[in-house]
Design a protein around this motif. Structure first.
Motif, PDB file in Angstrom:
ATOM      1  N   ALA A   1       3.963  -2.708 -32.718  1.00  0.00           N
ATOM      2  CA  ALA A   1       4.751  -1.485 -32.855  1.00  0.00           C
ATOM      3  C   ALA A   1       4.974  -0.823 -31.498  1.00  0.00           C
ATOM      4  CB  ALA A   1       4.058  -0.518 -33.807  1.00  0.00           C
ATOM      5  N   GLU A   2       3.907  -0.742 -30.696  1.00  0.00           N
ATOM      6  CA  GLU A   2       4.021  -0.125 -29.377  1.00  0.00           C
ATOM      7  C   GLU A   2       4.925  -0.942 -28.460  1.00  0.00           C
ATOM      8  OE1 GLU A   2      -0.077   0.165 -28.282  1.00  0.00           O
ATOM      9  OE2 GLU A   2      -0.323   2.163 -29.215  1.00  0.00           O
ATOM     10  N   LYS A   3       4.853  -2.251 -28.594  1.00  0.00           N
ATOM     11  CA  LYS A   3       5.713  -3.136 -27.812  1.00  0.00           C
ATOM     12  C   LYS A   3       7.170  -2.952 -28.230  1.00  0.00           C
ATOM     13  CE  LYS A   3       6.558  -8.049 -26.874  1.00  0.00           C
ATOM     14  NZ  LYS A   3       6.125  -9.436 -27.178  1.00  0.00           N
ATOM     15  N   ALA A   4       7.388  -2.859 -29.530  1.00  0.00           N
ATOM     16  CA  ALA A   4       8.744  -2.688 -30.052  1.00  0.00           C
ATOM     17  C   ALA A   4       9.341  -1.364 -29.602  1.00  0.00           C
ATOM     18  CB  ALA A   4       8.724  -2.767 -31.577  1.00  0.00           C
ATOM     19  N   PHE A   5       8.539  -0.303 -29.590  1.00  0.00           N
ATOM     20  CA  PHE A   5       9.029   1.018 -29.193  1.00  0.00           C
ATOM     21  C   PHE A   5       9.534   1.016 -27.750  1.00  0.00           C
ATOM     22  CE2 PHE A   5       8.121   5.381 -27.538  1.00  0.00           C
ATOM     23  CZ  PHE A   5       9.169   6.009 -28.201  1.00  0.00           C
ATOM     24  N   LYS A   6       8.920   0.192 -26.917  1.00  0.00           N
ATOM     25  CA  LYS A   6       9.346   0.095 -25.517  1.00  0.00           C
ATOM     26  C   LYS A   6      10.612  -0.751 -25.372  1.00  0.00           C
ATOM     27  CE  LYS A   6       4.606   0.471 -23.714  1.00  0.00           C
ATOM     28  NZ  LYS A   6       3.524  -0.256 -22.999  1.00  0.00           N
ATOM     29  N   GLY A   7      10.946  -1.476 -26.435  1.00  0.00           N
ATOM     30  CA  GLY A   7      12.109  -2.363 -26.395  1.00  0.00           C
ATOM     31  C   GLY A   7      13.327  -1.774 -27.078  1.00  0.00           C
ATOM     32  N   ASN A   8      14.177  -2.656 -27.570  1.00  0.00           N
ATOM     33  CA  ASN A   8      15.456  -2.275 -28.161  1.00  0.00           C
ATOM     34  C   ASN A   8      15.434  -2.426 -29.679  1.00  0.00           C
ATOM     35  OD1 ASN A   8      18.195  -1.822 -28.634  1.00  0.00           O
ATOM     36  ND2 ASN A   8      18.735  -3.934 -28.210  1.00  0.00           N
ATOM     37  N   TYR A   9      15.816  -1.387 -30.367  1.00  0.00           N
ATOM     38  CA  TYR A   9      15.849  -1.381 -31.834  1.00  0.00           C
ATOM     39  C   TYR A   9      16.593  -2.589 -32.400  1.00  0.00           C
ATOM     40  CZ  TYR A   9      17.891   0.018 -36.368  1.00  0.00           C
ATOM     41  OH  TYR A   9      18.328   0.045 -37.662  1.00  0.00           O
ATOM     42  N   PHE A  10      17.746  -2.935 -31.807  1.00  0.00           N
ATOM     43  CA  PHE A  10      18.589  -3.978 -32.364  1.00  0.00           C
ATOM     44  C   PHE A  10      17.977  -5.379 -32.241  1.00  0.00           C
ATOM     45  CE2 PHE A  10      21.678  -0.589 -31.367  1.00  0.00           C
ATOM     46  CZ  PHE A  10      22.143  -0.382 -32.653  1.00  0.00           C
ATOM     47  N   ASP A  11      16.946  -5.527 -31.412  1.00  0.00           N
ATOM     48  CA  ASP A  11      16.270  -6.822 -31.328  1.00  0.00           C
ATOM     49  C   ASP A  11      15.214  -6.981 -32.416  1.00  0.00           C
ATOM     50  OD1 ASP A  11      17.610  -8.095 -29.297  1.00  0.00           O
ATOM     51  OD2 ASP A  11      16.347  -7.281 -27.714  1.00  0.00           O
ATOM     52  N   TYR A  12      14.980  -5.918 -33.217  1.00  0.00           N
ATOM     53  CA  TYR A  12      13.977  -5.981 -34.274  1.00  0.00           C
ATOM     54  C   TYR A  12      14.564  -5.873 -35.670  1.00  0.00           C
ATOM     55  CZ  TYR A  12      10.454  -5.809 -30.667  1.00  0.00           C
ATOM     56  OH  TYR A  12       9.682  -6.124 -29.575  1.00  0.00           O
ATOM     57  N   VAL A  13      15.788  -5.388 -35.768  1.00  0.00           N
ATOM     58  CA  VAL A  13      16.441  -5.293 -37.075  1.00  0.00           C
ATOM     59  C   VAL A  13      16.735  -6.683 -37.597  1.00  0.00           C
ATOM     60  CG1 VAL A  13      18.435  -4.451 -38.345  1.00  0.00           C
ATOM     61  CG2 VAL A  13      17.492  -3.106 -36.478  1.00  0.00           C
ATOM     62  N   GLY A  14      16.327  -6.970 -38.848  1.00  0.00           N
ATOM     63  CA  GLY A  14      16.584  -8.279 -39.437  1.00  0.00           C
ATOM     64  C   GLY A  14      15.583  -9.337 -39.032  1.00  0.00           C
ATOM     65  N   LYS A  15      14.654  -8.986 -38.152  1.00  0.00           N
ATOM     66  CA  LYS A  15      13.629  -9.932 -37.712  1.00  0.00           C
ATOM     67  C   LYS A  15      12.377  -9.769 -38.562  1.00  0.00           C
ATOM     68  CE  LYS A  15      15.606 -11.564 -33.863  1.00  0.00           C
ATOM     69  NZ  LYS A  15      15.790 -12.970 -33.518  1.00  0.00           N
ATOM     70  N   ASP A  16      11.633 -10.838 -38.711  1.00  0.00           N
ATOM     71  CA  ASP A  16      10.351 -10.755 -39.405  1.00  0.00           C
ATOM     72  C   ASP A  16       9.302 -10.349 -38.378  1.00  0.00           C
ATOM     73  OD1 ASP A  16       8.063 -11.029 -40.837  1.00  0.00           O
ATOM     74  OD2 ASP A  16       8.583 -12.983 -41.677  1.00  0.00           O
ATOM     75  N   THR A  17       8.819  -9.110 -38.445  1.00  0.00           N
ATOM     76  CA  THR A  17       7.889  -8.612 -37.437  1.00  0.00           C
ATOM     77  C   THR A  17       6.430  -8.693 -37.875  1.00  0.00           C
ATOM     78  OG1 THR A  17       8.223  -6.398 -38.316  1.00  0.00           O
ATOM     79  CG2 THR A  17       9.596  -7.042 -36.452  1.00  0.00           C
ATOM     80  N   LYS A  18       6.142  -9.296 -39.002  1.00  0.00           N
ATOM     81  CA  LYS A  18       4.766  -9.422 -39.473  1.00  0.00           C
ATOM     82  C   LYS A  18       4.045 -10.516 -38.698  1.00  0.00           C
ATOM     83  CE  LYS A  18       5.959  -7.952 -44.146  1.00  0.00           C
ATOM     84  NZ  LYS A  18       6.007  -8.327 -45.569  1.00  0.00           N
ATOM     85  N   LYS A  19       2.941 -10.152 -38.083  1.00  0.00           N
ATOM     86  CA  LYS A  19       2.248 -11.073 -37.197  1.00  0.00           C
ATOM     87  C   LYS A  19       0.907 -11.560 -37.753  1.00  0.00           C
ATOM     88  CE  LYS A  19       5.395 -10.916 -34.008  1.00  0.00           C
ATOM     89  NZ  LYS A  19       6.184 -12.112 -33.635  1.00  0.00           N
ATOM     90  N   GLU A  20       0.604 -11.230 -39.000  1.00  0.00           N
ATOM     91  CA  GLU A  20      -0.680 -11.650 -39.530  1.00  0.00           C
ATOM     92  C   GLU A  20      -0.739 -13.176 -39.616  1.00  0.00           C
ATOM     93  OE1 GLU A  20       1.783 -10.649 -43.246  1.00  0.00           O
ATOM     94  OE2 GLU A  20       1.541  -9.936 -41.192  1.00  0.00           O
ATOM     95  N   LYS A  21      -1.907 -13.719 -39.407  1.00  0.00           N
ATOM     96  CA  LYS A  21      -2.056 -15.167 -39.421  1.00  0.00           C
ATOM     97  C   LYS A  21      -1.972 -15.705 -40.846  1.00  0.00           C
ATOM     98  CE  LYS A  21      -4.844 -15.536 -35.218  1.00  0.00           C
ATOM     99  NZ  LYS A  21      -6.131 -16.010 -34.635  1.00  0.00           N
TER     100      LYS A  21
END
Length: 213
Positions: A46-66
């Motif tokens: 989440a902190e990494k995403a906040f430093k980045g661009n919203y449009f690079d996370y929309v529609g992406k699967d951001t769940k990182k659990e193993k």
């Protein structure tokens, strides 16, 4: 079983940042035109995403659990003889997309950069371009996309975006309009064997990824 904790990123709202409460997040986006937000299961992500661009996370699967070994076995491995597509948009709205041969990452096609675009629009154009590439070259191989949004747009043969048409992004929407017409004229190309979801949690980033996360 306790509910997994979520983290909420607000890129554009009354107050921006990373929040641990949906109620706080909702308060910061309520009645805010053009609000940009998304939930994550990892504080680090989440902190990494906040430093980045919203449009690079929309529609992406951001769940990182193993995933468990049984889940990995069920998903299986990607088909090497295939095409992988991806799109990207930076924080200035410059966007682009490309398609590569999955096994070697050899670039097959690329378009952009375009002004005033979005990640979802690029993902959609990349997938349609890939389908057209299959038909033109008479290839019987699948296409992988890691965007659920782009895949759903292709299946519905229409898009749903908050990006407004402007003089700057005229080229993007000309391509989008052509892509939609192409999908209606070539419905036989929209099949479950042609379009596959790239399982990021199991396989890592898609081979066509621009590496900007």
């Amino acid at each position: 079983m306790s509910k997994k904790k979520k983290y909420y990123v607000v890129w554009n709202g009354h107050e921006t940042g990373v929040f641990t409460s949906w109620n706080v997040c909702k308060k910061n986006i309520a009645n805010f035109q053009g609000a940009q937000y998304k939930s994550f299961v990892s504080k680090t992500e989440a902190e990494k995403a906040f430093k980045g661009n919203y449009f690079d996370y929309v529609g992406k699967d951001t769940k990182k659990e193993k995933l468990s070994s049984s889940e990995l076995k069920k998903i299986g491995k990607p088909i090497p003889n295939s095409i992988s597509v991806d799109g990207a948009c930076n924080n200035k709205g410059l966007s682009e997309y490309k398609g590569v041969y999955t096994d070697t990452k050899t670039e097959l096609f690329a378009q952009g950069p375009f002004k005033s675009g979005s990640n979802n629009l690029m993902e959609f154009l990349a997938l349609v371009h890939g389908l057209a590439y299959l038909k033109k070259n008479k290839l019987g191989i699948p296409i992988y996309s890691d965007s659920k949004t782009a895949i759903s747009w292709v299946w519905r043969k229409k898009i749903k975006t908050t990006i407004k048409r402007t003089a700057e992004n005229k080229k993007i929407f000309e391509l989008v309009d052509r892509a939609i017409v192409w999908l209606h004229k070539n419905p036989e190309m929209i099949t479950h064997s042609n379009i596959l979801k790239w399982e990021t949690k199991a396989w890592g980033e898609i081979p066509a990824d621009f590496g900007r996360k």
